[in-house]
Design an enzyme around this catalytic site. Structure first.
Site, PDB file in Angstrom:
ATOM      1  N   ALA A   6      96.052 115.331 -33.005  1.00 20.29           N
ATOM      2  CA  ALA A   6      96.567 114.890 -34.312  1.00 20.29           C
ATOM      3  C   ALA A   6      98.021 115.320 -34.373  1.00 20.29           C
ATOM      4  CB  ALA A   6      95.754 115.517 -35.433  1.00 20.29           C
TER       5      ALA A   6
ATOM      6  N   TYR B  40      99.346 111.763 -37.807  1.00 23.26           N
ATOM      7  CA  TYR B  40      97.919 111.564 -37.497  1.00 23.26           C
ATOM      8  C   TYR B  40      97.046 112.714 -37.993  1.00 23.26           C
ATOM      9  CZ  TYR B  40      98.530 107.304 -34.684  1.00 23.26           C
ATOM     10  OH  TYR B  40      98.793 106.014 -34.265  1.00 23.26           O
TER      11      TYR B  40
ATOM     12  N   GLU C  27      95.240 104.589 -21.136  1.00 20.39           N
ATOM     13  CA  GLU C  27      94.034 103.743 -21.120  1.00 20.39           C
ATOM     14  C   GLU C  27      94.020 102.848 -19.884  1.00 20.39           C
ATOM     15  OE1 GLU C  27      92.029 101.934 -24.803  1.00 20.39           O
ATOM     16  OE2 GLU C  27      93.204 100.267 -23.991  1.00 20.39           O
TER      17      GLU C  27
HETATM   18  C1  UD2 Z   1      94.256 102.587 -28.163  1.00 22.84           C
HETATM   19  C2  UD2 Z   1      93.215 103.590 -27.717  1.00 22.84           C
HETATM   20  C3  UD2 Z   1      93.903 104.935 -27.531  1.00 22.84           C
HETATM   21  C4  UD2 Z   1      95.015 104.826 -26.508  1.00 22.84           C
HETATM   22  C5  UD2 Z   1      95.973 103.700 -26.901  1.00 22.84           C
HETATM   23  C6  UD2 Z   1      96.923 103.380 -25.777  1.00 22.84           C
HETATM   24  C7  UD2 Z   1      90.962 103.201 -28.508  1.00 22.84           C
HETATM   25  C8  UD2 Z   1      90.115 103.101 -29.703  1.00 22.84           C
HETATM   26  N1  UD2 Z   1      92.200 103.646 -28.732  1.00 22.84           N
HETATM   27  O1  UD2 Z   1      94.536 102.984 -29.495  1.00 22.84           O
HETATM   28  O2  UD2 Z   1      92.983 105.910 -27.123  1.00 22.84           O
HETATM   29  O3  UD2 Z   1      94.449 104.596 -25.231  1.00 22.84           O
HETATM   30  O4  UD2 Z   1      95.302 102.491 -27.209  1.00 22.84           O
HETATM   31  O5  UD2 Z   1      97.912 104.307 -25.706  1.00 22.84           O
HETATM   32  O6  UD2 Z   1      90.540 102.940 -27.420  1.00 22.84           O
HETATM   33  N2  UD2 Z   1      98.252 110.103 -31.534  1.00 22.84           N
HETATM   34  C9  UD2 Z   1      98.784 111.069 -32.380  1.00 22.84           C
HETATM   35  N3  UD2 Z   1      99.980 110.851 -32.961  1.00 22.84           N
HETATM   36  C10 UD2 Z   1     100.689 109.710 -32.770  1.00 22.84           C
HETATM   37  C11 UD2 Z   1     100.156 108.736 -31.909  1.00 22.84           C
HETATM   38  C12 UD2 Z   1      98.929 108.943 -31.319  1.00 22.84           C
HETATM   39  O7  UD2 Z   1      98.165 112.108 -32.591  1.00 22.84           O
HETATM   40  O8  UD2 Z   1     101.782 109.572 -33.354  1.00 22.84           O
HETATM   41  C13 UD2 Z   1      96.967 110.364 -30.861  1.00 22.84           C
HETATM   42  C14 UD2 Z   1      95.790 110.257 -31.819  1.00 22.84           C
HETATM   43  O9  UD2 Z   1      94.773 111.129 -31.398  1.00 22.84           O
HETATM   44  C15 UD2 Z   1      95.352 108.815 -31.668  1.00 22.84           C
HETATM   45  C16 UD2 Z   1      95.589 108.614 -30.173  1.00 22.84           C
HETATM   46  O10 UD2 Z   1      96.746 109.398 -29.855  1.00 22.84           O
HETATM   47  O11 UD2 Z   1      94.016 108.656 -32.055  1.00 22.84           O
HETATM   48  C17 UD2 Z   1      95.821 107.163 -29.735  1.00 22.84           C
HETATM   49  O12 UD2 Z   1      96.845 106.582 -30.494  1.00 22.84           O
HETATM   50  P1  UD2 Z   1      96.565 105.318 -31.410  1.00 22.84           P
HETATM   51  O13 UD2 Z   1      95.259 105.488 -32.085  1.00 22.84           O
HETATM   52  O14 UD2 Z   1      97.728 105.078 -32.260  1.00 22.84           O
HETATM   53  O15 UD2 Z   1      96.464 104.198 -30.321  1.00 22.84           O
HETATM   54  P2  UD2 Z   1      95.721 102.750 -30.429  1.00 22.84           P
HETATM   55  O16 UD2 Z   1      95.192 102.517 -31.793  1.00 22.84           O
HETATM   56  O17 UD2 Z   1      96.611 101.719 -29.862  1.00 22.84           O
END
Ligand code: UD2
Length: 358
Positions: free
Chosen positions: A117, A121, A298
């Site tokens: 987090a 986040y 990923e």
């Molecule tokens: C997808 C993936 C994620 C990651 C990303 C590619 C799923 C459901 N989610 O989500 O795991 O592979 O694509 O990079 O498969 N975070 C922070 N602060 C930030 C940004 C990210 O803490 O400013 C952490 C947080 O735990 C978050 C994770 O990184 O849950 C992934 O970031 P996201 O949820 O913004 O990425 P998303 O939705 O594209």
């Protein structure tokens, strides 16, 4: 004289027969004892000699447990429940939770979970932690590791017995892609420095998510991947794998098995160490050449899981997305990503440049 010899022979025969009867009785007693002993040993081993070092040792069920007869011919037919390399695919209706818990609770295992987090986040932590308390490995030893740059924003939530929460500082970054991708490196270090030989299993989860249903011992395996909810009906040519051959995350069109989530994966600590070490190394090797894979870690995870086949595959029940309508085969959503406003929470608002259906 002859009379004496006959008497002697009879005595010898009687003694021999007596000896034989005695020996056979002793042997059968010994045999029965050793079988009973073995049976006793199989069902009542000490937690110590079982399992801490060997969580995958035989699955010992308690003798007294009553449960529904399993069928070998009737089961789910609307979904695939085994991969072509014969790993189970876990869906609601494919396992008996009570039976599995009774097997794994005896092993006295511990499960670590990581959640990041960083920056804004932290707003997702409260729901994540509260719902995890209700649904994630209830009854087991759970060590939850929260990585954040804002420890003062980690909410205080009442913890179940056997739960521990650890808060660790990590740096922020100006790019969300780096925050997301660096998780591999941080998890690798956590395992190397603290978890190896202390913890049995680890799951690495996205924070912008909530639990809605059981996530428990049915998910345990050496290397565990979760099917991404966005692509599970698609042809693999449509998966958003990294398609540039110059990247070490490259998977050519016409290759690959499934599209797995970066938001949830796990396994035993040895396997996850191997995975995180490899993904980190490949991510950094790409970065040194100025390459960033389509979906950061990923993409590397997908490449890894294609070569290193997961020993357990979790259906999209284990990572759904709140914005998606339920599909008929999804009988239960266990864990789901919340709807979020990327522009409001990401440090750099670079909207995804790759396929955006995620
Ligand atoms: C997808 C993936 C994620 C990651 C990303 C590619 C799923 C459901 N989610 O989500 O795991 O592979 O694509 O990079 O498969 N975070 C922070 N602060 C930030 C940004 C990210 O803490 O400013 C952490 C947080 O735990 C978050 C994770 O990184 O849950 C992934 O970031 P996201 O949820 O913004 O990425 P998303 O939705 O594209």
């Amino acid at each position: 004289m002859l009379q004496h010899a006959r008497t002697g022979t009879v005595v010898v025969i009687v003694l021999l027969l007596g000896g034989l009867i005695y020996l056979s009785q002793s042997y059968s007693r010994w045999f029965i004892f050793s079988v009973q002993d073995k049976k006793q040993h199989d069902t009542t081993r000490d937690a110590d000699d079982i399992i801490r070092d060997c969580p995958n040792s035989p699955l010992l069920a308690p003798e007294q447990l009553q449960y529904q007869q399993p069928s070998i011919i009737v089961g789910r037919t609307d979904v695939v429940t085994v991969t072509p390399w014969l790993s189970p695919v876990v869906w609601e209706g494919t396992f008996n939770a009570e039976l599995l818990d009774s097997i794994y609770l005896q092993k006295n295992i511990s499960i670590a979970a990581t959640v990041f987090a960083v920056g804004k986040y932290t707003m997702f932590l409260k729901d994540f932690l509260l719902t995890a308390q209700q649904h994630f490995f209830v009854g087991f030893h759970v060590h939850m590791y929260v990585f954040t740059d804002r420890p003062s924003e980690v909410p205080t939530v009442p913890l179940r017995a056997n739960w521990k929460l650890f808060v660790r500082m990590v740096p922020n970054s100006r790019r969300w892609q780096i925050i997301s991708a660096r998780r591999m490196e941080i998890i690798q270090t956590l395992i190397e420095d603290e978890l190896m030989n202390q913890t049995d299993y680890i799951f690495c989860l996205d924070v912008d998510s909530r639990f809605h249903g059981r996530w428990g011992s049915e998910s345990l395996g050496a290397l565990v991947a979760v099917i991404h909810p966005g692509y599970y009906k698609d042809d693999r040519s449509r998966f958003p794998y990294e398609r540039h051959a110059s990247s070490s995350a490259f998977i050519a069109s016409g290759q690959g098995d499934f599209y797995y989530c970066g938001g949830a994966f796990g396994g035993n600590v040895q396997e996850v160490l191997q995975l995180t070490t490899t993904c980190r190394r490949n991510y950094e090797a790409d970065a040194a050449k100025g390459i960033e894979a389509a979906w950061q870690e990923e993409s590397h995870l997908n490449r890894y899981m294609w070569i290193n086949k997961p020993t357990k595959v979790l259906s999209p029940e284990y990572l759904w997305q709140d914005f998606k309508a339920w599909e008929p085969e999804i009988r239960l959503v266990r864990f789901s990503g919340v709807v979020k406003n990327y522009a409001a929470i990401r440090p750099n608002l670079a909207p995804p440049t790759q396929p955006t259906t995620k």
